[in-house]
Design a protein around this motif. Structure first.
Motif, PDB file in Angstrom:
ATOM      1  N   ILE A 260       0.842  -1.192   0.000  1.00 10.95           N
ATOM      2  CA  ILE A 260       0.000   0.000   0.000  1.00 10.95           C
ATOM      3  C   ILE A 260       0.879   1.243   0.000  1.00 10.95           C
ATOM      4  CG2 ILE A 260      -1.804   1.274   1.246  1.00 10.95           C
ATOM      5  CD1 ILE A 260      -2.582  -1.398   2.573  1.00 10.95           C
ATOM      6  N   HIS A 261       0.578   2.157  -0.901  1.00 11.74           N
ATOM      7  CA  HIS A 261       1.254   3.457  -0.917  1.00 11.74           C
ATOM      8  C   HIS A 261       0.329   4.468  -0.254  1.00 11.74           C
ATOM      9  CE1 HIS A 261       2.382   7.251  -3.407  1.00 11.74           C
ATOM     10  NE2 HIS A 261       2.995   7.261  -2.238  1.00 11.74           N
ATOM     11  N   LEU A 262       0.870   5.238   0.668  1.00 12.86           N
ATOM     12  CA  LEU A 262       0.088   6.243   1.380  1.00 12.86           C
ATOM     13  C   LEU A 262       0.541   7.626   0.923  1.00 12.86           C
ATOM     14  CD1 LEU A 262      -2.076   6.460   3.613  1.00 12.86           C
ATOM     15  CD2 LEU A 262      -0.210   6.708   5.256  1.00 12.86           C
ATOM     16  N   PRO A 263      -0.081   8.170  -0.134  1.00 17.79           N
ATOM     17  CA  PRO A 263       0.317   9.510  -0.604  1.00 17.79           C
ATOM     18  C   PRO A 263       0.022  10.563   0.451  1.00 17.79           C
ATOM     19  CG  PRO A 263      -1.028   8.351  -2.240  1.00 17.79           C
ATOM     20  CD  PRO A 263      -1.141   7.595  -0.950  1.00 17.79           C
ATOM     21  N   GLN A 264       0.655  11.702   0.284  1.00 11.91           N
ATOM     22  CA  GLN A 264       0.497  12.764   1.285  1.00 11.91           C
ATOM     23  C   GLN A 264      -0.868  13.428   1.209  1.00 11.91           C
ATOM     24  OE1 GLN A 264       3.821  15.392   1.417  1.00 11.91           O
ATOM     25  NE2 GLN A 264       3.182  16.353   3.317  1.00 11.91           N
ATOM     26  N   HIS A 265      -1.438  13.537  -0.003  1.00  5.85           N
ATOM     27  CA  HIS A 265      -2.660  14.323  -0.147  1.00  5.85           C
ATOM     28  C   HIS A 265      -3.784  13.572  -0.857  1.00  5.85           C
ATOM     29  CE1 HIS A 265      -0.491  17.771   1.362  1.00  5.85           C
ATOM     30  NE2 HIS A 265       0.398  17.688   0.385  1.00  5.85           N
ATOM     31  N   SER A 266      -3.735  12.259  -0.870  1.00  6.25           N
ATOM     32  CA  SER A 266      -4.824  11.502  -1.486  1.00  6.25           C
ATOM     33  C   SER A 266      -5.006  10.175  -0.770  1.00  6.25           C
ATOM     34  CB  SER A 266      -4.551  11.277  -2.983  1.00  6.25           C
ATOM     35  OG  SER A 266      -3.328  10.602  -3.173  1.00  6.25           O
ATOM     36  N   ALA A 267      -6.016   9.422  -1.179  1.00 12.58           N
ATOM     37  CA  ALA A 267      -6.368   8.180  -0.503  1.00 12.58           C
ATOM     38  C   ALA A 267      -5.288   7.115  -0.698  1.00 12.58           C
ATOM     39  CB  ALA A 267      -7.700   7.673  -1.041  1.00 12.58           C
ATOM     40  N   PRO A 268      -5.195   6.147   0.235  1.00 10.37           N
ATOM     41  CA  PRO A 268      -4.223   5.066   0.088  1.00 10.37           C
ATOM     42  C   PRO A 268      -4.424   4.299  -1.224  1.00 10.37           C
ATOM     43  CG  PRO A 268      -5.154   5.067   2.294  1.00 10.37           C
ATOM     44  CD  PRO A 268      -5.955   6.051   1.500  1.00 10.37           C
TER      45      PRO A 268
END
Length: 279
Positions: A260-268
């Protein structure tokens, strides 16, 4: 013949390493002023197994016992903690040594690999002599449910409490473990992203914290060697604050690892296991 012994959870007896950070003078280029600032420290840690030198790694001088255990496991040098009999740390200043006693079978396998690594803070595959070593056969993980989305809510901010060095002086990566109830249990920091993950794995093993159903969170970029480390450790979900590489994604899908990538400003973004109709 050595009797099998558990890896000790007590601190090893050794000469003190440098502090994790120290204060240094600097001058302002635009103005004739000087001040002091805290910088992260690093040491050269020479690791020998059964008296044979194996690697020299540049590491942050904290949690070195955790690092040695995690490095031994996550690099495939030993198959289980039971194959690590003893760890002795010594040295002073920026030159540290770790003498590791391992089982005869693990040592024989290590010698067969013909590997002598010169590690750095940026690369996790330095010194690998064959493609087979860079792309080993690893076990496919049993399936695990994805963590509920609420467990990831505000995660970037919540892991801050496990990054004291990073918040104090920067220049380090962190790896944090979340258990199967969504609780953040512990974290480790290091100048090397793969070193931080090794330290985390070693800390979990030495404290006998179950990894089944748990999640590792890394603050660094997610490339192949991090995937290989969590696969060897048996951690079933990896959350990265940075995008994975294509090869990392391929390996995660092939080995049934939740990535899972957890971007800074959007959903996982769930990259694996592959969702239906996704390439």
């Amino acid at each position: 013949m050595h009797a099998k012994r558990k890896v000790s959870t007590a601190p090893a007896q050794h000469s003190p390493a440098p502090d994790a950070s120290q204060s240094y003078n600097y001058s302002n280029l635009a103005r004739e002023e000087s001040a002091r600032t805290e910088l992260a420290e690093e040491v050269a840690l020479a690791i020998a197994f059964n008296g044979i030198s194996q690697a020299v790694m540049l590491v942050s001088p904290t949690d070195l016992e955790d690092f040695v255990v995690g490095f031994s496991l996550a690099s495939g040098i030993v198959a289980s903690p039971d194959e690590i009999y003893d760890i002795k740390l010594s040295g002073c200043g920026s030159a540290q040594q770790a003498e590791v006693e391992i089982a005869s079978r693990a040592f024989w396998n290590l010698k067969q690999q013909r590997r002598h690594m010169a590690g750095t803070s940026g690369c996790g595959l330095c010194g690998v002599e064959a493609v087979e070593q860079a792309l080993p056969e690893l076990n496919v993980l049993p399936g695990a449910p994805l963590p509920p989305i609420e467990w990831l809510d505000g995660l970037r901010q919540r892991i801050g409490e496990f990054q004291p060095l990073g918040q104090h002086c920067g220049a380090v990566h962190a790896a944090v473990f979340m258990d199967n109830h969504g609780q953040l249990l512990l974290g480790r920091e290091d100048i090397g992203r793969h070193n931080a993950l090794d330290k985390l794995i070693g800390a979990l093993v030495r404290r006998e914290i179950p990894m089944a159903g748990g999640t590792a969170i890394v603050t660094s970029r997610c490339s192949l060697e991090l995937i290989q480390k969590v696969l060897r450790a048996g951690i079933q979900t990896l959350v990265s604050l940075s995008s994975p590489t294509g090869l990392a994604l391929q390996w995660a899908r092939r080995h049934n690892l939740n990535l899972i990538h957890l971007p800074q400003h959007s959903a996982p973004r769930v990259y694996s296991p592959a969702m239906e109709n996704q390439a």
